[in-house]
Scaffold this motif. Sequence first.
Motif, PDB file in Angstrom:
ATOM      1  N   TYR A 139       0.934  -1.324  -0.079  1.00  0.00           N
ATOM      2  CA  TYR A 139       0.043  -0.036   0.084  1.00  0.00           C
ATOM      3  C   TYR A 139       0.966   1.356   0.057  1.00  0.00           C
ATOM      4  O   TYR A 139       0.644   2.137  -0.730  1.00  0.00           O
ATOM      5  CB  TYR A 139      -0.921   0.042   1.028  1.00  0.00           C
ATOM      6  N   GLU A 143       0.411   4.177  -2.928  1.00  0.00           N
ATOM      7  CA  GLU A 143       0.320   5.272  -2.846  1.00  0.00           C
ATOM      8  C   GLU A 143       1.285   6.305  -3.141  1.00  0.00           C
ATOM      9  O   GLU A 143       1.053   7.403  -3.875  1.00  0.00           O
ATOM     10  CB  GLU A 143      -0.325   5.398  -1.265  1.00  0.00           C
ATOM     11  N   LEU A 170      -7.198  12.615  -7.475  1.00  0.00           N
ATOM     12  CA  LEU A 170      -8.364  12.245  -6.440  1.00  0.00           C
ATOM     13  C   LEU A 170      -8.933  11.032  -6.812  1.00  0.00           C
ATOM     14  O   LEU A 170      -9.555  10.332  -5.830  1.00  0.00           O
ATOM     15  CB  LEU A 170      -9.526  13.407  -6.587  1.00  0.00           C
ATOM     16  N   PHE A 173      -6.726   8.252  -5.524  1.00  0.00           N
ATOM     17  CA  PHE A 173      -6.560   8.202  -4.040  1.00  0.00           C
ATOM     18  C   PHE A 173      -8.084   7.646  -3.626  1.00  0.00           C
ATOM     19  O   PHE A 173      -8.099   7.160  -2.581  1.00  0.00           O
ATOM     20  CB  PHE A 173      -6.679   9.732  -3.691  1.00  0.00           C
ATOM     21  N   PHE A 174      -9.214   8.101  -4.008  1.00  0.00           N
ATOM     22  CA  PHE A 174     -10.517   7.650  -3.596  1.00  0.00           C
ATOM     23  C   PHE A 174     -10.585   6.078  -3.634  1.00  0.00           C
ATOM     24  O   PHE A 174     -10.801   5.422  -2.560  1.00  0.00           O
ATOM     25  CB  PHE A 174     -11.640   8.160  -4.432  1.00  0.00           C
ATOM     26  N   VAL A 177      -7.888   4.571  -0.960  1.00  0.00           N
ATOM     27  CA  VAL A 177      -8.220   4.686   0.489  1.00  0.00           C
ATOM     28  C   VAL A 177      -9.466   3.698   1.033  1.00  0.00           C
ATOM     29  O   VAL A 177      -9.296   3.442   1.988  1.00  0.00           O
ATOM     30  CB  VAL A 177      -8.753   6.027   1.069  1.00  0.00           C
ATOM     31  N   LEU A 178     -10.307   3.151  -0.024  1.00  0.00           N
ATOM     32  CA  LEU A 178     -11.314   2.125   0.325  1.00  0.00           C
ATOM     33  C   LEU A 178     -10.431   0.849   0.343  1.00  0.00           C
ATOM     34  O   LEU A 178     -10.667   0.100   1.313  1.00  0.00           O
ATOM     35  CB  LEU A 178     -12.178   2.389  -0.748  1.00  0.00           C
ATOM     36  N   LEU A 180      -7.416   0.816   1.427  1.00  0.00           N
ATOM     37  CA  LEU A 180      -6.964   0.699   2.879  1.00  0.00           C
ATOM     38  C   LEU A 180      -7.610   0.142   4.016  1.00  0.00           C
ATOM     39  O   LEU A 180      -7.309  -0.559   4.729  1.00  0.00           O
ATOM     40  CB  LEU A 180      -6.166   2.207   3.103  1.00  0.00           C
ATOM     41  N   VAL A 181      -9.035   0.881   3.901  1.00  0.00           N
ATOM     42  CA  VAL A 181      -9.774   0.038   4.895  1.00  0.00           C
ATOM     43  C   VAL A 181     -10.144  -1.354   5.044  1.00  0.00           C
ATOM     44  O   VAL A 181      -9.887  -2.050   5.959  1.00  0.00           O
ATOM     45  CB  VAL A 181     -11.167   0.900   4.860  1.00  0.00           C
ATOM     46  N   ILE A 184      -7.139  -2.798   6.454  1.00  0.00           N
ATOM     47  CA  ILE A 184      -6.971  -2.703   7.839  1.00  0.00           C
ATOM     48  C   ILE A 184      -7.815  -3.723   8.174  1.00  0.00           C
ATOM     49  O   ILE A 184      -7.600  -4.506   9.344  1.00  0.00           O
ATOM     50  CB  ILE A 184      -7.569  -1.456   8.214  1.00  0.00           C
ATOM     51  N   TYR A 185      -9.074  -4.123   7.809  1.00  0.00           N
ATOM     52  CA  TYR A 185     -10.157  -4.993   8.355  1.00  0.00           C
ATOM     53  C   TYR A 185      -9.303  -6.432   8.214  1.00  0.00           C
ATOM     54  O   TYR A 185      -9.532  -7.176   9.110  1.00  0.00           O
ATOM     55  CB  TYR A 185     -11.336  -5.111   7.341  1.00  0.00           C
TER      56      TYR A 185
END
Lengths: 503, 484
Positions: A139, A143, A170, A173-174, A177-178, A180-181, A184-185
């Motif tokens: 990641y 990025e 943008l 990036f949009f 970041v999803l 990324l979530v 993380i999960y």
Amino acid sequence: MLTDLPLLSLIIWLPILGGVAVFALGESRVAWGHRLALLVSLLAAVLGGMLYAGFDNSTAAMQFVERTAWIEAFDAWYYLGIDGIALPLILLTVLVTPLVVIAAAQSVRLRASQYLAAFLIMEGIMIGVFAARDALLFYVFWEAMLIPMFLIIGLWGGPNRVYATIKFFLFTFFGSVLMLVALIYLYRQAGTFDLHTLQQLPLGLTEQLWIFMAFFAAFAVKIPMWPVHTWLPDAHVEAPTGGSVILAAIMLKLGGYGFIRLSLPITPDAAMALDWLMVGLSLIAIVYIGFVALAQSDMKKLIAYSSIAHMGFATLGFFIPFMIVAGGETTGARMAVEGGMVQMISHGFVSAALFFCVGVLYDRMHSRQIGDYGGVANTMPVFAAFMVLFAMANAGLPGTSGFVGEFMVILASFRANIWIALLAGTTLVLGAAYTLWLVKRVLYGEVANERVAALHDLSRREFAILGALAVAVLGIGLWPAPLVDMMSVSVSALLDQVLVGKL
Amino acid sequence: MQEQNTTFTMPDFLPALPEMFLLGAACVVLLADLFFPGRNRGLTWLLSLVALAGTAVCVLALEVGEHGVMTFSNTFVLDQLAILMKLAVLAASATVLVYSRHYLAARDLHRGEFYTLTLFSTLGMLVIISAPHLLTLYLGLELMSLCLYALVALNRDSAVGAEAAMKYFVLGAIASGLLLYGMSIIYGVTGSLQLDEIAAFIGAQEERHLGLVLALTFVVAGLAFKLGAVPFHMWLPDVYHGAPTPVTLLIGSAPKIAGFALVFRLLVEGMEHLYVDWRDIFILMSVLSLVAGSVVAIAQTNIKRMLAYSTIGHIGFLLMGFIAGTSEGYSAALFYALVYVLMALGAFGMILLLSRKDFEADNLDDLRGLNARSPWFALVMLLVMFSMAGVPPTIGFHAKLAVLSAVVNAGFLWLAVLGVIAAIVSAFYYLRVVKLMYFDEPQDNAPLSGGIDMRVLLSSNGIAVLVLGLMPGALLTATIAAIP
């Protein structure tokens, strides 16, 4: 002996540090900057050659592994390694970057050392994405790539560059970041960012669907798939030649790589459940975007749309195996994924070559409008020969690299559903139509105006760049076996895992 | 650990050594400055830096065990957390002094008051950080705040400055009043001012005491005022805008660490048993701060105001760590606070670097074409901006990752999604700064101001944002170790 060196770290950090050094040299010593940048990018290519030489085709295991603790608090590792899927893409990266550096010496005047530095740093970061075996490391590289590309488009781009580059940033990036979530999960479920562990992690279908959608947001934007492709034509049109080349040749491939590396193995059942969606979007890209390309009057936009259509083949190849297997066949699945991969590599070279061709014309005429050209073949015969070759490759003519991947994917699609294969096959007509029509309008006919009449043919530098790409395009087209062999064991291992699923 | 004797015993002064040293040193600076004529104000500056450095040495020299030491009848604590935060506060204050000198000297603001007030407000922060007791906490808070109020009005001829100071003072006083009122109810219900005793009292209760919930509401409102969380954020843009930039730099940096300490000591150490109650308020404030911080900043043309709204957005992220309600979440919030201070120092430092005599570089347009004027400092600012946006490989990414990871673990996946969406929106205005610096042509070509000390420190500031982003392990581990 080869494996003693941390080759992957070298091939990642050498260009990045080289880029920093070129930046530090500054604009006043730009001649030295050019030499240093060329040296660094060639050294990276040599390192790529060493990777290829030391690579073992017969195993799907990760090779050239490096593993050091990175962030203990997150249990994230500096964990690198490549298999037969990552290696071809790394080779593509190290082969294309020197060409961009060579081309820059002629066409970039403004802040040239920053330009070179940005491309070298990009190169290292992109290789980092392909080599990362840890999701967090992946990641971070993924990025970090946005920063140099944002500057490349915005600093050296066309008149509408600021809009294009902010839209590019943008959009991507949009998506990221999803992702990324989702990562993380996954980290919370598995307790680690290790990709191999995440691939083995048992997940329910609902979880998988959500995670798949988050990954989809990142990768579909990057590759890009219809309907989130709208940033790409803008970015391509405004980017400088080198930016377009790297964007089309390598950055789009990162999206495909993400599907293969993350989406398929981590959420196989969701991929199976949504294969209709992915195949449908791929077909829309192939057919609808093909028509859109036909309507373009801007050369770069035309090639940009053609890129979207070609990447549709890659995603079709990655997601059709589920349909093939559902139909009771098993042999076609591997061919589909391999075809998608070959398509990505081939498109890397072909689109790079076409953007270089447009760059050659743009440097002379400062126009990308097809209408401003006509009869270029009369004044630039050598250039015309190259451009026809690359156009043929783009249209998928047998003997060029463009044929191999498309053929493999269409052949595999027949085993799933004849209608899908037929729709995919329309590319042979549409691709030929928009590319050859482009060639016809730009190269052939009467000399359109005085400016075309005043054109001079390729310089030695340009000849070297296009010649190198022509060798690659013909090489893969005539003898694709080394490329396919490189990846086949890894692809089989991937499919063995994906088709079994996690449920 | 402590004897509770009725007879008087000498308290252990050692844990408070840094505070005592700083108090003494600040008085020395105050007196010494009287004897320095105007052009030798550099000596005051140097003396203040020495004072901060000496305090840091005192902090480093102290040994505390795993659980920390209490002294002064349990009204003062020194634990791992305190040591980490004190070092950060001292480093931030020293950075403020280095960044500010040139700016102040170019104006009629280079007075000893700036240095003494900064030192005293730093002292207030140190006291907050070491407070296990409501009175100590309040004492530190007021010492810090009063100095800051005065500093905002440092430029007494400036109408904007006076307005900002007035707003800051009135609203700050209301916030203090709310906090104090909440504290008094807590004292009335629990009969103690000491945070661990309060925690024990609440923990022993079977049912939630309504008075405590009332007190909690006041306390949280007061804290939110001090932090600048929406809907208690109104003062923040005006104060950031109106204060002289060095003071904005000060307000925007070190007090955020003290703010973390305030929330941590009061709500976590004192009222963790009421977690569910304050969590819900925090969720609301976090969501509102994220939205307001990211959306309203887009409309700003003044960079100080833009950074003020960006601060509000960052506070929204910081609160997420508390919402998680785990020690992992608290260390993530602490990490976020430290990282935020590092980034804020870089951003406001850049405004100071671009300003010169009779010229305030506080409009976004003043950043135009910075890359053409100075590629290196444009790169520094670029790193700071991408860090604020949370783009790797800068440290701002890991800060966001830490808090997001903590809230996901606590089951607030939706909050994490909202957070990243706010991050996308805010990326737009950070990108605009980069756009102005890189893609536009410069409007003025005056050489950058600032002495070599400032340039070196600002450069290291930018490099730190990148290097810590590549290797955040040590700092993360330190913040985790600091919170038991």
